[in-house]
Design a protein around this motif. Sequence first.
Motif, PDB file in Angstrom:
ATOM      1  N   VAL A 229      -7.041  -2.507   8.483  1.00 34.70           N
ATOM      2  CA  VAL A 229      -5.850  -1.641   8.449  1.00 34.70           C
ATOM      3  C   VAL A 229      -5.278  -1.690   7.027  1.00 34.70           C
ATOM      4  O   VAL A 229      -5.143  -2.768   6.442  1.00 34.70           O
ATOM      5  CB  VAL A 229      -4.809  -2.107   9.484  1.00 34.70           C
ATOM      6  CG1 VAL A 229      -3.533  -1.268   9.391  1.00 34.70           C
ATOM      7  CG2 VAL A 229      -5.404  -2.030  10.895  1.00 34.70           C
ATOM      8  N   ARG A 230      -4.990  -0.509   6.480  1.00 39.28           N
ATOM      9  CA  ARG A 230      -4.540  -0.469   5.082  1.00 39.28           C
ATOM     10  C   ARG A 230      -3.306  -1.356   4.906  1.00 39.28           C
ATOM     11  O   ARG A 230      -2.467  -1.487   5.809  1.00 39.28           O
ATOM     12  CB  ARG A 230      -4.270   0.959   4.634  1.00 39.28           C
ATOM     13  CG  ARG A 230      -3.149   1.693   5.314  1.00 39.28           C
ATOM     14  CD  ARG A 230      -3.096   3.146   4.822  1.00 39.28           C
ATOM     15  NE  ARG A 230      -2.107   3.919   5.564  1.00 39.28           N
ATOM     16  CZ  ARG A 230      -0.850   4.091   5.166  1.00 39.28           C
ATOM     17  NH1 ARG A 230      -0.417   3.544   4.030  1.00 39.28           N
ATOM     18  NH2 ARG A 230      -0.024   4.821   5.894  1.00 39.28           N
ATOM     19  N   PRO A 231      -3.213  -2.009   3.745  1.00 36.16           N
ATOM     20  CA  PRO A 231      -2.180  -3.031   3.546  1.00 36.16           C
ATOM     21  C   PRO A 231      -0.766  -2.573   3.880  1.00 36.16           C
ATOM     22  O   PRO A 231       0.034  -3.366   4.400  1.00 36.16           O
ATOM     23  CB  PRO A 231      -2.327  -3.372   2.057  1.00 36.16           C
ATOM     24  CG  PRO A 231      -3.751  -3.082   1.739  1.00 36.16           C
ATOM     25  CD  PRO A 231      -4.119  -1.905   2.589  1.00 36.16           C
ATOM     26  N   GLU A 232      -0.456  -1.309   3.610  1.00 40.58           N
ATOM     27  CA  GLU A 232       0.897  -0.814   3.884  1.00 40.58           C
ATOM     28  C   GLU A 232       1.230  -0.828   5.369  1.00 40.58           C
ATOM     29  O   GLU A 232       2.402  -0.822   5.745  1.00 40.58           O
ATOM     30  CB  GLU A 232       1.061   0.611   3.336  1.00 40.58           C
ATOM     31  CG  GLU A 232       0.968   0.726   1.823  1.00 40.58           C
ATOM     32  CD  GLU A 232      -0.463   0.818   1.318  1.00 40.58           C
ATOM     33  OE1 GLU A 232      -0.639   1.017   0.099  1.00 40.58           O
ATOM     34  OE2 GLU A 232      -1.414   0.687   2.136  1.00 40.58           O
ATOM     35  N   LYS A 233       0.195  -0.845   6.214  1.00 39.63           N
ATOM     36  CA  LYS A 233       0.410  -0.834   7.663  1.00 39.63           C
ATOM     37  C   LYS A 233       0.085  -2.182   8.314  1.00 39.63           C
ATOM     38  O   LYS A 233       0.088  -2.294   9.533  1.00 39.63           O
ATOM     39  CB  LYS A 233      -0.480   0.239   8.305  1.00 39.63           C
ATOM     40  CG  LYS A 233       0.074   1.666   8.272  1.00 39.63           C
ATOM     41  CD  LYS A 233       1.100   1.880   9.393  1.00 39.63           C
ATOM     42  CE  LYS A 233       1.491   3.334   9.542  1.00 39.63           C
ATOM     43  NZ  LYS A 233       0.487   4.137  10.243  1.00 39.63           N
ATOM     44  N   SER A 234      -0.224  -3.201   7.527  1.00 38.08           N
ATOM     45  CA  SER A 234      -0.676  -4.473   8.105  1.00 38.08           C
ATOM     46  C   SER A 234       0.406  -5.161   8.930  1.00 38.08           C
ATOM     47  O   SER A 234       0.102  -6.027   9.754  1.00 38.08           O
ATOM     48  CB  SER A 234      -1.175  -5.418   7.010  1.00 38.08           C
ATOM     49  OG  SER A 234      -0.128  -5.739   6.117  1.00 38.08           O
ATOM     50  N   GLY A 235       1.660  -4.769   8.749  1.00 38.35           N
ATOM     51  CA  GLY A 235       2.743  -5.350   9.533  1.00 38.35           C
ATOM     52  C   GLY A 235       3.093  -4.569  10.775  1.00 38.35           C
ATOM     53  O   GLY A 235       4.131  -4.828  11.407  1.00 38.35           O
ATOM     54  N   ILE A 236       2.210  -3.655  11.190  1.00 37.07           N
ATOM     55  CA  ILE A 236       2.514  -2.806  12.351  1.00 37.07           C
ATOM     56  C   ILE A 236       2.587  -3.633  13.636  1.00 37.07           C
ATOM     57  O   ILE A 236       3.270  -3.260  14.590  1.00 37.07           O
ATOM     58  CB  ILE A 236       1.466  -1.666  12.472  1.00 37.07           C
ATOM     59  CG1 ILE A 236       1.971  -0.591  13.447  1.00 37.07           C
ATOM     60  CG2 ILE A 236       0.100  -2.188  12.865  1.00 37.07           C
ATOM     61  CD1 ILE A 236       1.134   0.682  13.418  1.00 37.07           C
ATOM     62  N   VAL A 237       1.880  -4.784  13.661  1.00 37.24           N
ATOM     63  CA  VAL A 237       2.003  -5.732  14.779  1.00 37.24           C
ATOM     64  C   VAL A 237       2.164  -7.140  14.212  1.00 37.24           C
ATOM     65  O   VAL A 237       1.749  -7.419  13.086  1.00 37.24           O
ATOM     66  CB  VAL A 237       0.789  -5.685  15.733  1.00 37.24           C
ATOM     67  CG1 VAL A 237       0.681  -4.327  16.410  1.00 37.24           C
ATOM     68  CG2 VAL A 237      -0.505  -6.032  15.005  1.00 37.24           C
ATOM     69  N   LEU A 323     -10.518   5.525  16.664  1.00 38.73           N
ATOM     70  CA  LEU A 323      -9.065   5.476  16.516  1.00 38.73           C
ATOM     71  C   LEU A 323      -8.370   5.721  17.854  1.00 38.73           C
ATOM     72  O   LEU A 323      -7.374   5.060  18.178  1.00 38.73           O
ATOM     73  CB  LEU A 323      -8.608   6.511  15.496  1.00 38.73           C
ATOM     74  CG  LEU A 323      -7.096   6.665  15.320  1.00 38.73           C
ATOM     75  CD1 LEU A 323      -6.501   5.411  14.705  1.00 38.73           C
ATOM     76  CD2 LEU A 323      -6.778   7.892  14.463  1.00 38.73           C
ATOM     77  N   ALA A 324      -8.898   6.673  18.627  1.00 39.99           N
ATOM     78  CA  ALA A 324      -8.278   6.998  19.913  1.00 39.99           C
ATOM     79  C   ALA A 324      -8.242   5.777  20.836  1.00 39.99           C
ATOM     80  O   ALA A 324      -7.284   5.586  21.600  1.00 39.99           O
ATOM     81  CB  ALA A 324      -9.040   8.141  20.584  1.00 39.99           C
ATOM     82  N   GLU A 325      -9.280   4.928  20.753  1.00 43.01           N
ATOM     83  CA  GLU A 325      -9.316   3.712  21.555  1.00 43.01           C
ATOM     84  C   GLU A 325      -8.190   2.766  21.131  1.00 43.01           C
ATOM     85  O   GLU A 325      -7.561   2.112  21.960  1.00 43.01           O
ATOM     86  CB  GLU A 325     -10.684   3.040  21.391  1.00 43.01           C
ATOM     87  CG  GLU A 325     -11.005   1.989  22.417  1.00 43.01           C
ATOM     88  CD  GLU A 325     -11.297   2.544  23.800  1.00 43.01           C
ATOM     89  OE1 GLU A 325     -11.329   1.731  24.754  1.00 43.01           O
ATOM     90  OE2 GLU A 325     -11.463   3.777  23.952  1.00 43.01           O
ATOM     91  N   ALA A 336      -6.172   7.605   8.327  1.00 38.34           N
ATOM     92  CA  ALA A 336      -6.061   7.096   6.956  1.00 38.34           C
ATOM     93  C   ALA A 336      -5.760   5.601   6.916  1.00 38.34           C
ATOM     94  O   ALA A 336      -5.937   4.954   5.869  1.00 38.34           O
ATOM     95  CB  ALA A 336      -4.983   7.859   6.201  1.00 38.34           C
ATOM     96  N   ASP A 337      -5.324   5.043   8.055  1.00 42.33           N
ATOM     97  CA  ASP A 337      -4.994   3.616   8.096  1.00 42.33           C
ATOM     98  C   ASP A 337      -6.222   2.730   8.239  1.00 42.33           C
ATOM     99  O   ASP A 337      -6.138   1.516   8.027  1.00 42.33           O
ATOM    100  CB  ASP A 337      -4.048   3.319   9.271  1.00 42.33           C
ATOM    101  CG  ASP A 337      -2.710   4.014   9.122  1.00 42.33           C
ATOM    102  OD1 ASP A 337      -2.263   4.203   7.978  1.00 42.33           O
ATOM    103  OD2 ASP A 337      -2.123   4.378  10.167  1.00 42.33           O
ATOM    104  N   LEU A 338      -7.357   3.301   8.631  1.00 39.92           N
ATOM    105  CA  LEU A 338      -8.560   2.514   8.910  1.00 39.92           C
ATOM    106  C   LEU A 338      -9.496   2.538   7.710  1.00 39.92           C
ATOM    107  O   LEU A 338     -10.086   3.569   7.378  1.00 39.92           O
ATOM    108  CB  LEU A 338      -9.274   3.051  10.153  1.00 39.92           C
ATOM    109  CG  LEU A 338      -8.440   3.115  11.441  1.00 39.92           C
ATOM    110  CD1 LEU A 338      -9.326   3.528  12.621  1.00 39.92           C
ATOM    111  CD2 LEU A 338      -7.737   1.793  11.727  1.00 39.92           C
ATOM    112  N   LEU A 339      -9.628   1.400   7.054  1.00 39.55           N
ATOM    113  CA  LEU A 339     -10.460   1.268   5.863  1.00 39.55           C
ATOM    114  C   LEU A 339     -11.750   0.519   6.199  1.00 39.55           C
ATOM    115  O   LEU A 339     -11.805  -0.247   7.162  1.00 39.55           O
ATOM    116  CB  LEU A 339      -9.698   0.498   4.775  1.00 39.55           C
ATOM    117  CG  LEU A 339      -8.313   1.047   4.394  1.00 39.55           C
ATOM    118  CD1 LEU A 339      -7.679   0.144   3.336  1.00 39.55           C
ATOM    119  CD2 LEU A 339      -8.416   2.478   3.898  1.00 39.55           C
TER     120      LEU A 339
END
Length: 396
Positions: A229-237, A323-325, A336-339
């Motif tokens: 997960v791209r670093p900007e979103k790594s805190g999503i959980v 992604l849908a899963e 765009a979040d999946l690298l």
Amino acid sequence: MTYDLCIIGGGIVGLATARAYLRKHPGSRLILLEKERGLAVHQTGHNSGVIHAGIYYKPGSLKADLCRRGAAATKAFCTEHAIPFETPGKLVVATDAQEEAAMALLAANARENGIEIEILDQAALQRKEPNVRGIGAIFVPTSGIVDYRAVCAAMAEEIAAAGGTIVQGVTVDRIVEGPESVTIGAGTRVWEAERLIACAGLQSDRLARLAGLPIRHQIIPFRGEYYLVRPEKSGIVRHLIYPVPDPALPFLGIHLTPLIGGALTVGPNAVLGMSREGYARFSVSAADMLTYLRFPGFWRVMRQHLRSGLGEMRRSLSKSLYLAECQKYCPGLDLADLLPYEAGIRAQAVMEDGTLVHDFLFLQSARMLHVCNAPSPAATSAIPIAEMVLGRALQG
């Protein structure tokens, strides 16, 4: 020199077994052989890095006991060796009524196994993880994360300090058992040992056959593909986020896993691998494919799991479906979040009749023990698994 014990395999099970042997038999002559020029190169170094609590396993079962003891032993080992680990806890999230019913059975399992859990309704789940969607969850506060490569490096240091020898970059090509010792060869190099333990993971069936043991199974590689997960979103959980697993399958499903250091991964799926050790996308080994295509158990297991296998293949080929899963329980993720991130390959033992081996599988002779299947979570359970392996190998 004749060694007291030779271990083949420098993953966490092989290293833990070597460490346990030298702790029980100080001053013994031990050698560990690894074909790669590094340790923990394959399954150990390509997993999710989770210290599992053991909620999935049948109460009273060997796997439940090993996991519970292994989690405690792993954390104690990390503390002793100053290896960073964290205990963020795990949320097993139900997204519909069917999963909620399965979650209740899982919770009963956990309680019988003596594992601390908390049942969360939808509101409590939202308070704990605002970016996770579900109608309920099991919270397992003791689930942790660690870098198992670091654990293996510390085990290797212990082995060396205790007088053990680790030789890397040697591919064993012959094993001959005699009445008083086992001869192990790799090209022009030869070693003698009174006993041999093979912990060869993805190559375990081939090592057993090389040693002349009768085998009725084969290792089928299943490729687990991850995304970072791209670093900007790594805190999503903040916690490990898992789906409710399908009890008919040996895989836990795509999950979100924080890593030591702050990164976040999503995965893995479970798609048939075209190479046992090819981690790059679309890696193919003709020899590996021919091996399982000629094996009757492969075709039987494919027929049994055709529907789920096709679903995994579609998700492998389509990032949108993958992604849908994830969005079933984490809708805030976007394509765009999946690298890109390195895949892992699981050694799944399959019997000739197509049965997936979910438990330990050993082949043994007078002086050899081959660990042909060490089921998940072998990394978490490695320290008590090593004690069990030694008990079997040295009996009599």
